[in-house]
Every structure is written in structure tokens, then in C-alpha cells.
Design an enzyme around this catalytic site. Sequence first.
Site, short mmCIF file in Angstrom:
data_model
loop_
_atom_site.label_atom_id
_atom_site.label_comp_id
_atom_site.label_asym_id
_atom_site.label_seq_id
_atom_site.Cartn_x
_atom_site.Cartn_y
_atom_site.Cartn_z
CG HIS B 190 1.37 -21.14 19.15
ND1 HIS B 190 0.29 -21.91 18.69
CD2 HIS B 190 1.69 -21.85 20.28
CE1 HIS B 190 -0.19 -22.91 19.60
NE2 HIS B 190 1.02 -23.21 20.46
NE ARG B 298 3.49 -22.76 -2.82
CZ ARG B 298 2.49 -21.83 -2.73
NH1 ARG B 298 1.83 -21.89 -1.60
NH2 ARG B 298 2.14 -21.01 -3.54
NE ARG B 334 5.70 -27.58 -5.25
CZ ARG B 334 5.70 -26.26 -5.09
NH1 ARG B 334 5.78 -25.59 -6.07
NH2 ARG B 334 6.28 -25.69 -3.97
CD GLU B 440 8.17 -25.75 -11.71
OE1 GLU B 440 7.93 -24.64 -10.90
OE2 GLU B 440 8.21 -26.88 -11.26
CG ASN B 463 5.32 -17.41 -9.52
OD1 ASN B 463 4.20 -16.77 -10.51
ND2 ASN B 463 4.92 -17.53 -8.15
CG ASP B 464 10.21 -21.41 -10.66
OD1 ASP B 464 10.81 -20.52 -10.16
OD2 ASP B 464 9.89 -22.56 -9.78
NE ARG B 474 10.25 -16.41 -9.57
CZ ARG B 474 9.80 -16.87 -8.58
NH1 ARG B 474 8.95 -16.52 -7.75
NH2 ARG B 474 9.95 -18.30 -8.34
CB CYS B 511 -0.51 -23.52 -9.23
SG CYS B 511 0.97 -24.35 -9.73
#
Lengths: 96, 580
Positions: B190, B298, B334, B440, B463-464, B474, B511
Amino acid sequence: MVSTTLTIRHPAGLHARPAAQFVKTAARFPCKITVRKLNSEKPPANAKSPLSVLTLGVNQGDSVEIIAEGEQAQEAVDALVELVQSNFGEPAAAHS
Amino acid sequence: MPRYQGLPASPGIAIGPALVYRTQKVTFTEQRVDDPRAEWRQLQQAIQKAHTQLTALEERARKMAGDEEAAIFEAHRLFLDDEELLAKLRTMVLEDRLNAKAAVHHAFEQYAEALLSLEEEYFQARAQDLRDVAQRVMKCLEGEGDNPSVENTPEPVILVAEDLTPSDTIRFDREQILGIVTARGGPTSHSAILARAMGVPAVASAPFDLSDIRSGTLAILNGSTGLFNVGPTLHELEVARKEKEEWEARRQAELSQAELPAVTKDGAFRAEVVANIGSIEDAESAIRFGAEGVGLFRTEFLYLQRSSMPTITEQVRVYKRVFEVMGERPVVVRTLDIGGDKEVPYLGTEKEPNPFLGWRAIRMIRERPDVLENQFTALLQAAGQVTAEGTHCDLRIMLPMVSSVAEVERAREVYEEARTALQAQGKPLPAKVQFGIMVEVPSAALLADHFAPLVDFFSIGTNDLTQYTLAVDRTNERVSVLASPYHPAVLRLIEMTIKAAHAHGKWVGLCGELAGDPLAVPLLVGLRLDEFSMAPSSIPTIKDLIRQWSLKGAEEVARECLRFSLAADVIEYLKGQTPR
């Protein structure tokens, strides 16, 4: 005593808004109303108590038995059946 | 200068002093009372008072955040009206002669426990609500004043707390809160929902110890990446200020243009601009920002913070709602991407020295094919049901962290088994489901020509891919500056992947964060990237930029970028380019 068995089609099951609508409808009638989740060991719940209905954990596709006893029992069951069959007042096919 | 990586819960960047907020829990001792009637009267008055407070909070929430948020407090009020609960309280006080506080605790706790046993996140959240209401009633029993709202802080702060109930969150004025970070909770709690509705950046599940953080310390909170940085360096501060500015500018980007397609100005190229999402709400926000679909859904949230596997029924319900929101737009889902960096006992993940090189994602398939099979089954069922209801669901399944062709072949087998089983049961199935992989791991990019015939699409996770190509952790701040997706080695892998896919008539998406970076637009258009997938709020800006370029101009930029040997040179060059 009036009873009936229904399947909940709403994606949210008997939680959130549908649960609130269900309880609100039940509360309009003076009779005692219980709702039981079929195929579960949970005892019947007071249909006028949001917490009791919620803790039944009724999901989409589950069937429930509604039993009403006392004054306006038939009217109460009819109203609840209509609510569930109208998909709690929402269009059946979701927005796309 | 500790940095904590949490879950992004509400986008935006906050820079300001931390305020450590500790919820004061009412304590009680259980005792028998001499005058149960008086005790019951007091309890009734406290309930009445709590009722009045909740009505006020409901109004406050409606003004600050909207109807949906106000409904939280309306639900709290309904709990207080519950006849079964009131009957329980009555018995406890009048017959068992229990003191009011103990009665409130026991009565509410009975329901909270019952809800917790249902395991689904929805019920867990309701259990928290109940406890929140119980605390409120107990406070009223202690005679807390009638004004439950508004805490006063001398200057706007980043609120740091173990966990926040909606009642806590709403105590503050919007102007007093720069951001919210909690050690617990998730993006669907919430307080996260409230934060989003109020437009306050928020991070959940950040692994800090509340006692390590001092009120007044300067901090940076990035609600888009989930990073919480306490006591940043001057350099970090400068970067964050710039990011904040950029973010705010992006936010103001013309939403009116968001619905239009992203076609280059010469009409030679059209990119699909889609959203990265992690919840049903994200899907709704994706539509608002003009997403043409979902490029990365995701699914980890379904598996975290629980003690057993999500059932197929449970998964179907969530997937279905996302599909229903997205309608006939494509949705790339994914499959589970979890490893040793998260503790998920029922999956059997363990603490590993190198969780990002360990047993994670598609690599679970050998030991635990059931996890993937369940997910395939649930996805097919959900898409089948939506299709049967008249909306052609465009489901696309994507495997994470693929490094070998064998993994794709094995996953296909599991997928076919799931599909055949559903068919045998006469379940409705979606007409066509695309099957693809994340690129990736460098091996997947290098062998893209071998992977291409086996799949319908690739989606590059920059990113990966950057982390694995450059061997840079990272999350390690001493080396993280080295992790640039603009590194020419990464760019070459991206180019190879796109070329191999196109040679086989397959499409390619991206992505990672690069897709939502305005700087990268001409580069990626020039490489003819088919699909850009990003945080929903970035969509209007990126679409707008794509429209400003011609394909020819972008191709020149891409060619130049691939000639450099340093990431810094690529960035420098891109900064100097204007649309042509």
C-alpha cells in the site's frame, strides 16, 4: 431455509470490491445468511461479515453454497445470485 | 557511504536529508478487569473514535492521492463495522472479562492469521491492514488526540522506515516528503501504491539496518532503479542532480504525442516502443504513456516474499489481468529470473560467492523443470482464456540468461509438453505464441546466428550484457563506473545480434536501460533495432526523439559509434549529434 450453489466468475474472486458488494447485498436482508466454499474444510461464514467472507479465500472459478434462513430468505438468495451472475455489475469481458 | 539496492517502487529521484521514522507500537499486558461493562463502553468509544479518524483519513487520501487510495481507508472502516468481529470483541470483554487492548489484539489477530495462511500477496496485504486498524483502535484506547494526520518536519525529507502502513504514509504532507524508502514491503504494498499516486519516488525492500542510518544525513533515492545512497560523494551528488533534472524534463514530455507511432521523419523506419513492467499497475501506466505493448514483463514478484511456489491458478490470475489490460498488444513475458542474490528457500537458491555467475534463471531447468513447466502452463492458460473471451492475446515467452543452444532446445521441450497437456485437457489455447530469448550473456550474442533459427525473437538485456562482457559487477561501486553499455565491445555485440536475427527474418528488441536513454536513440535506430522496451514514463520522450531522426542520419551515427575504442568517446560523440 433456502440454499443454492454458485460459481464465482469474477477475476478477483470474492475479495476486494466483489466481496464488499456481496456483503453489502447480504446486509440488506433480515435473515441469517451463510456462505460456504465448496471443496474446502472451512466452516460456513457469515455472509454479512466482510472479514469472514474474505478469510474464506474464494478465488475465481471456486464454487460456493449460500444458505439463508428466516425472513426474506428467498429474496436474499435471489439477490445474491443476481449479483454473482451479473459479474458484480461489471461487464463480463474485460476491457481490451 | 553505504549504498543499498532495493526494489523500484515509484519512479523519480529524490535528494535530501534522511528522516528515520519508527512506528510506535502500542504495547499491552493481558489482564482480567473488574468492571467489564465499563471496559466495553471504553472500547466502543475507541472504535467510534477510530471510525471518525478513518473517515478523515479517507478524505485526506482522496485529496492527496485519489479515489483508489481513499478506498484503503474505507476498507479499514468496513473492518471496524464487521459484526462477527464486534461479536468476538464483545464476548472477550463482557464474558471473558479481558481488558480492551488484549481483546482487540486477539480478535484482529485471529483474522490476520487466517488471512496470512492464504499466502497470496493480496491477503498478506489485507492482514497488514487489519493490524494497522488494530493499532489504531489501541491508540484510541490510550486516548490519542483526534488529529491523526500531519507530522511536522522542518524541511522536506526522505522518509526511511522499516515498513510503512498506509496510515503512516498519509500522516505526512506531500510537500514534506521527497521520497520514501523501506526495508520491507514490495512494489505492490500500500505504501508503494500511495507513493506512486502521490508522485513521490520510492524504493522498497532496501537491505538496510534502520539503526545504521542517522536522521539528517544527506541521501539520494532513485525510485526508478531502486538505489538508496546514504551520504553520497560529491560526484554522485552531481550525477544524481543531473539525473533528477533529466527525469523531471522527461516527465513533462508531451503525453499528447505518446499515442502516435515512432516512425522516422523520412518514413523509412518504424520502431515499436513498448514497456518494461513488473505488475498489473505498471501495465496500466504503460497504456497511459502510449506503450505499444510490453517488451519485458518481469515475473519475479510472483515468487518473492512467500514460502511456497505460486500455484498455477494464482499465476493465471495475475497473467490474465495483465493480458486483459494490454488487450491485443504484444506482451513479452520473461520467465523466472532468480538466483543466489535472493533467498527463495522453496526454489532451493543458496547464498553463492558469485550469484550472477551461478545457479539462476534458465539454469534451473535441469534440476527444477517443474518451475518452468508451471509457468508455461499458467501463461498458456491465461492467454488461452483471454483469447477465448474474444481478445486475441499476443503472448510472447522469453527465456532469461541463455548461454547455450541446448538450454533453448530443452526449454522448448518443456514448453511443448505443457502445451500438449493443456490441449489434451481441452483447455483453450492462444492461436500463436512467439518464443524468444534474452541476449545478455556474450556467448548468446556471439552465437546469435545459431540461436536465430530456434527462436522467434531476441531481446537484448544490455544491463547484464554489459556486466558480463566487461566483467564488471554493477553493484560494486569501486568498479561500477566501468560498466557502460556504450562500451564499443557491447555495441559490437548488439550489432552482431541484430544482424544475425535479421538475416533469419527474426525481430530484435532491447530491454535494458539503454533503450530508454535519449542519447542512444540515433545509435539504436541506425542499427535498426525493431523494438525499444523501457520504463513506461520514458516512452513519450523516446518516441518523440525517434520521430526527429531520419533513418539515413541515424545510420551514419551508428556507423561512427562502432569505430571508437572507448565508451567515453562514443558518449562524447553522441552528445554532439543533433537530429538529421
